[in-house]
Every structure is written in C-alpha cells, then in structure tokens.
Design a protein around this motif. Structure first.
Motif, PDB file in Angstrom:
ATOM      1  N   MET A 153      61.051  53.532  73.245  1.00 33.59           N
ATOM      2  CA  MET A 153      61.025  53.962  74.635  1.00 33.59           C
ATOM      3  C   MET A 153      61.580  55.376  74.779  1.00 33.59           C
ATOM      4  SD  MET A 153      62.855  52.282  77.996  1.00 33.59           S
ATOM      5  CE  MET A 153      64.475  52.874  77.462  1.00 33.59           C
ATOM      6  N   LEU A 154      62.665  55.671  74.064  1.00 34.40           N
ATOM      7  CA  LEU A 154      63.253  57.011  74.128  1.00 34.40           C
ATOM      8  C   LEU A 154      62.278  58.053  73.593  1.00 34.40           C
ATOM      9  CD1 LEU A 154      66.907  56.209  72.966  1.00 34.40           C
ATOM     10  CD2 LEU A 154      66.167  56.900  75.257  1.00 34.40           C
ATOM     11  N   TRP A 155      61.662  57.766  72.440  1.00 37.98           N
ATOM     12  CA  TRP A 155      60.700  58.717  71.881  1.00 37.98           C
ATOM     13  C   TRP A 155      59.482  58.866  72.793  1.00 37.98           C
ATOM     14  CZ3 TRP A 155      61.955  56.045  66.756  1.00 37.98           C
ATOM     15  CH2 TRP A 155      62.872  56.825  66.017  1.00 37.98           C
ATOM     16  N   GLY A 156      59.040  57.768  73.387  1.00 33.82           N
ATOM     17  CA  GLY A 156      57.912  57.845  74.305  1.00 33.82           C
ATOM     18  C   GLY A 156      58.230  58.675  75.530  1.00 33.82           C
ATOM     19  N   SER A 157      59.482  58.599  75.998  1.00 35.85           N
ATOM     20  CA  SER A 157      59.866  59.358  77.185  1.00 35.85           C
ATOM     21  C   SER A 157      59.949  60.858  76.924  1.00 35.85           C
ATOM     22  CB  SER A 157      61.218  58.856  77.711  1.00 35.85           C
ATOM     23  OG  SER A 157      62.281  59.224  76.839  1.00 35.85           O
ATOM     24  N   SER A 158      60.006  61.247  75.661  1.00 34.11           N
ATOM     25  CA  SER A 158      60.118  62.676  75.361  1.00 34.11           C
ATOM     26  C   SER A 158      58.869  63.453  75.764  1.00 34.11           C
ATOM     27  CB  SER A 158      60.401  62.895  73.873  1.00 34.11           C
ATOM     28  OG  SER A 158      59.284  62.530  73.072  1.00 34.11           O
ATOM     29  N   PHE A 159      57.707  62.798  75.783  1.00 33.67           N
ATOM     30  CA  PHE A 159      56.469  63.499  76.131  1.00 33.67           C
ATOM     31  C   PHE A 159      56.499  63.995  77.576  1.00 33.67           C
ATOM     32  CE2 PHE A 159      55.407  60.728  72.598  1.00 33.67           C
ATOM     33  CZ  PHE A 159      54.731  61.587  71.747  1.00 33.67           C
ATOM     34  N   PRO A 160      56.722  63.144  78.574  1.00 35.85           N
ATOM     35  CA  PRO A 160      56.819  63.674  79.940  1.00 35.85           C
ATOM     36  C   PRO A 160      58.072  64.517  80.156  1.00 35.85           C
ATOM     37  CG  PRO A 160      57.349  61.333  79.927  1.00 35.85           C
ATOM     38  CD  PRO A 160      56.791  61.663  78.567  1.00 35.85           C
ATOM     39  N   ALA A 161      59.163  64.225  79.436  1.00 32.84           N
ATOM     40  CA  ALA A 161      60.395  64.984  79.622  1.00 32.84           C
ATOM     41  C   ALA A 161      60.226  66.439  79.182  1.00 32.84           C
ATOM     42  CB  ALA A 161      61.542  64.328  78.853  1.00 32.84           C
ATOM     43  N   ILE A 162      59.574  66.653  78.061  1.00 33.32           N
ATOM     44  CA  ILE A 162      59.374  68.020  77.571  1.00 33.32           C
ATOM     45  C   ILE A 162      58.476  68.803  78.515  1.00 33.32           C
ATOM     46  CG2 ILE A 162      58.361  69.409  75.719  1.00 33.32           C
ATOM     47  CD1 ILE A 162      59.268  67.204  73.776  1.00 33.32           C
ATOM     48  N   LYS A 163      57.381  68.183  78.954  1.00 28.39           N
ATOM     49  CA  LYS A 163      56.478  68.878  79.873  1.00 28.39           C
ATOM     50  C   LYS A 163      57.182  69.158  81.204  1.00 28.39           C
ATOM     51  CE  LYS A 163      52.080  68.228  79.933  1.00 28.39           C
ATOM     52  NZ  LYS A 163      51.602  69.362  79.121  1.00 28.39           N
ATOM     53  N   SER A 164      58.036  68.252  81.657  1.00 32.08           N
ATOM     54  CA  SER A 164      58.808  68.500  82.875  1.00 32.08           C
ATOM     55  C   SER A 164      59.800  69.631  82.643  1.00 32.08           C
ATOM     56  CB  SER A 164      59.557  67.229  83.288  1.00 32.08           C
ATOM     57  OG  SER A 164      58.659  66.187  83.613  1.00 32.08           O
ATOM     58  N   GLY A 165      60.342  69.712  81.431  1.00 29.93           N
ATOM     59  CA  GLY A 165      61.270  70.784  81.108  1.00 29.93           C
ATOM     60  C   GLY A 165      60.628  72.152  81.195  1.00 29.93           C
ATOM     61  N   TYR A 166      59.376  72.246  80.777  1.00 27.50           N
ATOM     62  CA  TYR A 166      58.662  73.519  80.895  1.00 27.50           C
ATOM     63  C   TYR A 166      58.612  73.969  82.356  1.00 27.50           C
ATOM     64  CZ  TYR A 166      56.912  72.743  76.117  1.00 27.50           C
ATOM     65  OH  TYR A 166      56.817  72.549  74.770  1.00 27.50           O
ATOM     66  N   LEU A 167      58.378  73.031  83.245  1.00 29.93           N
ATOM     67  CA  LEU A 167      58.288  73.363  84.668  1.00 29.93           C
ATOM     68  C   LEU A 167      59.657  73.721  85.245  1.00 29.93           C
ATOM     69  CD1 LEU A 167      55.823  70.557  85.870  1.00 29.93           C
ATOM     70  CD2 LEU A 167      55.300  72.962  85.432  1.00 29.93           C
ATOM     71  N   LEU A 168      60.675  72.928  84.917  1.00 33.05           N
ATOM     72  CA  LEU A 168      62.005  73.155  85.472  1.00 33.05           C
ATOM     73  C   LEU A 168      62.616  74.471  84.996  1.00 33.05           C
ATOM     74  CD1 LEU A 168      63.532  69.556  85.252  1.00 33.05           C
ATOM     75  CD2 LEU A 168      62.774  70.766  87.303  1.00 33.05           C
ATOM     76  N   PHE A 169      62.344  74.836  83.746  1.00 32.67           N
ATOM     77  CA  PHE A 169      62.885  76.090  83.210  1.00 32.67           C
ATOM     78  C   PHE A 169      61.934  77.262  83.412  1.00 32.67           C
ATOM     79  CE2 PHE A 169      65.558  73.141  80.711  1.00 32.67           C
ATOM     80  CZ  PHE A 169      66.801  73.718  80.939  1.00 32.67           C
ATOM     81  N   GLY A 170      60.784  77.012  84.036  1.00 29.25           N
ATOM     82  CA  GLY A 170      59.843  78.086  84.309  1.00 29.25           C
ATOM     83  C   GLY A 170      59.220  78.689  83.068  1.00 29.25           C
ATOM     84  N   ILE A 171      58.943  77.872  82.064  1.00 29.54           N
ATOM     85  CA  ILE A 171      58.353  78.356  80.813  1.00 29.54           C
ATOM     86  C   ILE A 171      56.832  78.293  80.928  1.00 29.54           C
ATOM     87  CG2 ILE A 171      58.197  78.008  78.323  1.00 29.54           C
ATOM     88  CD1 ILE A 171      60.917  76.668  78.423  1.00 29.54           C
ATOM     89  N   ALA A 172      56.193  79.432  80.813  1.00 28.43           N
ATOM     90  CA  ALA A 172      54.739  79.502  80.938  1.00 28.43           C
ATOM     91  C   ALA A 172      54.069  78.858  79.726  1.00 28.43           C
ATOM     92  CB  ALA A 172      54.296  80.958  81.072  1.00 28.43           C
ATOM     93  N   PRO A 173      52.834  78.356  79.903  1.00 30.46           N
ATOM     94  CA  PRO A 173      52.128  77.703  78.790  1.00 30.46           C
ATOM     95  C   PRO A 173      51.971  78.589  77.560  1.00 30.46           C
ATOM     96  CG  PRO A 173      51.041  77.205  80.865  1.00 30.46           C
ATOM     97  CD  PRO A 173      52.086  78.242  81.172  1.00 30.46           C
ATOM     98  N   ASP A 174      51.829  79.906  77.764  1.00 31.55           N
ATOM     99  CA  ASP A 174      51.629  80.795  76.622  1.00 31.55           C
ATOM    100  C   ASP A 174      52.922  81.442  76.124  1.00 31.55           C
ATOM    101  OD1 ASP A 174      52.020  82.319  78.858  1.00 31.55           O
ATOM    102  OD2 ASP A 174      50.430  83.777  78.426  1.00 31.55           O
ATOM    103  N   ASP A 175      54.074  81.055  76.671  1.00 28.73           N
ATOM    104  CA  ASP A 175      55.367  81.620  76.261  1.00 28.73           C
ATOM    105  C   ASP A 175      55.924  80.799  75.099  1.00 28.73           C
ATOM    106  OD1 ASP A 175      57.775  82.871  76.010  1.00 28.73           O
ATOM    107  OD2 ASP A 175      58.443  82.533  78.079  1.00 28.73           O
TER     108      ASP A 175
END
Length: 328
Positions: free
Chosen positions: A24-46
């Motif tokens: 469950m923890l490893w599975g949650s990393s997929f949405p967590a990482i993508k959410s992290g990109y948004l929260l930290f303002g990391i662009a897709p090509d950065d």
C-alpha cells in the motif's frame, strides 16, 4: 546460510498485514510523487528539479533509518571498505539511477499506467534469475506469467478510439523510462539480496538510501535544479514520501530475511492494485477504462503466476551453496 526464525515476523497474520502495508505504501507513492510535482511547482520538463525532489526524499529516508538503526544498537559505522563499496554501488543503482528514470517517466505518463508498468520489475527478476540461479530456471508456469503480464503492459498502452488496437500510446520519456526503472530495480534487488548476507539489512538499506539520495541531489543541483514552494502541504508530502521509503523497505527486508522468498514476493501483485486505485482517487485518473482494467487484471495474474513456484534458497550459477534472499 539461513536466518533463525523470528517469533513475530514469521506469524502468518503478521506477515500478511506487514506485506500488504508495504504494498500500500509503495502504491501510494505514484499519486504522491505526481502531487509533489504540483505542490512544489515542478514543471514536467524540469528534470533537474525532479532529481532534487527525489534526492531530498531518499536522503531524509536514509538518515531516518540510520538514526533508527543507531537507536536500536545496530553497528551503523565501522563497516569494511568492501562493504562501503558494495553499499555505494547498490545506492547508485537502486536509488540514484532507478529513480532518475522513474521520476522522469512518472512526469510524462499517468499514475495508473506507471503503477501497472512498474510491476514489470517482477518479470525482469524472473528472467534474470533464470540465468543467475541454477535451481530457479524459467518454467512453463513462469513463462506463461511473464507473457500474460507483458500482454497487460501492451494493452495499457493502446490508443483510444476505434483505431486503438492499432495505435500504441507509448513514449520513451514516459512509459519507456518507467519500464527501464523497473529493470534497474530488479537488477539492483538481486545484487542487494546477495550482499545482505554479510550486512544487516536495515543498515545496508539506510546507507544505500543516503548515498543514492546524495548523488541525486548533486546531479540535480549541478544541473540547475531547485526545490521551492515549501508550504505545510508540500513539506508534509515530502516527509510522507521519506517515511514511506524508510518504513516500507525496512519492513520488506525483515520479512524477506525471516520468511520464504516465494511467500513474500507473492504480495508484489498488490502494488499495482493499490497504485491504480490510489491514483484514481487522488489524481482523478480513470481506472474504469477497459484498457486499464484489463491490463491490471493481466499484470496481477502474471505476477501471481510467476511467484507460485518456490524460489527460496536459490543458488547462483557456479556457486557451491544456497544464497538466502535479503533486502528488496
């Protein structure tokens, strides 16, 4: 060489609950990482900033494990030069190189597809074991499982519409990098299992995360990456990812040490299940499309099929005795 049974970690109910928790923890990393990109303002090509993000996650996770190991009386220092060299190789492969591909790939595809394709690591492990271990050859059942699993990976990448059966929705930077990351993880896991015979799994995992995370930070900052936008939400998410890595890897390592490998690895099929479900819930991605549903079923069946045959006490080609699996 075998480890003495652990009175708690060999109880079936405890094993099942802890293994499912890791998945469950490893599975949650997929949405967590993508959410992290948004929260930290990391662009897709950065890419550089993605490496910084990953670097801090694993460096923090490693330091948490080092502190835990020290508090529980484990020898976190005084390792031999050979041991440090082995841990460094493991950290650079299993953490640095793997997550360079994984973080970039996840930014260019969906969490649902990533969680399904990342499961190919189990099939890569089976194929590599065929060439590395004398008594872990590729049987008919394992070959069937690998074939069905890869069929699922092909299906999830089919295009939309009437021409979907002939269009392949696949990119090297997205789906391709996720699969490469899965291959690197499988290779690193086999190496980690080997060197864990002479090292404590928790100490080995702690320092490989520290070394791998530090290398990601150096590469990210050297390439011009930054990590800004710290808020309560983004900081909490980074902390969650760090704790996730430290907790899941440590528990999985202990379960592998005290139980049959075939029993523990059979739970791997739950990672894409949790990954797709949590991505659908937190990212609003569709799991109900026929491609995602069918691919998930095929991949899960494939992983379940290849883990049915006993794989404990595998012997490397040319070795004289058995080698017990260590950490993942």
């Amino acid at each position: 060489m075998s480890s003495a049974p652990h009175p708690v970690l060999t109880r079936r109910k405890v094993v099942f609950l802890l293994a499912l928790l890791c998945c469950m923890l490893w599975g949650s990393s997929f949405p967590a990482i993508k959410s992290g990109y948004l929260l930290f303002g990391i662009a897709p090509d950065d890419i550089a900033s993605k490496l910084v993000f990953a670097g801090w996650r694993f460096l923090i996770a490693g330091m948490l494990l080092v502190a835990y190991a020290a508090c529980t009386g484990k020898a976190v220092r005084g390792l031999t030069r050979k041991a440090w060299g082995q841990i460094a190789v493991l950290g650079l492969a299993q953490t640095t190189i793997q997550y360079v591909f994984f973080y970039i790939g996840l930014a260019h595809t969906t969490g649902v597809k990533s969680s399904i394709m990342n499961a190919t690591g189990t099939f890569f492990s089976v194929l590599m074991a065929h060439f590395l271990y004398r008594n872990d050859r590729l049987s008919l059942g394992k070959a069937l499982g690998c074939s069905v699993g890869f069929a699922g990976v092909m299906i999830v990448n089919l295009g939309n519409g009437l021409g979907g059966l002939f269009d392949f929705d696949f990119s090297l930077l997205g789906e391709g990098f996720v699969i490469i990351a899965a291959f690197v993880l499988a290779a690193g896991s086999i190496y980690g299992k080997r060197i864990s015979q002479g090292l404590d799994p928790i100490v080995m995992t702690a320092w490989q995360l520290v070394i791998g995370g530090a290398a990601l930070l150096v590469a990210g900052y050297a390439s011009g990456g930054t990590l800004g936008g710290f808020t309560m939400a983004s900081s909490a998410l980074l902390a969650y990812l760090a704790v996730l890595s430290a907790l899941a890897i440590s528990i999985w390592s202990l379960l592998l040490k005290y139980n049959r490998v075939s029993l523990i690895t059979a739970f791997n099929f739950m990672v894409p299940v949790f990954g797709t479900m949590l991505s659908a819930v937190f990212l609003g991605e569709s799991i109900l499309e026929w491609r995602n549903g069918l691919a998930l079923v095929l991949v899960c069946y494939g992983i379940w099929r290849v883990t049915q045959a006993p794989v404990s006490a595998v012997v490397p080609a040319g070795a004289a005795g058995p080698v017990q699996s260590g950490s993942r």
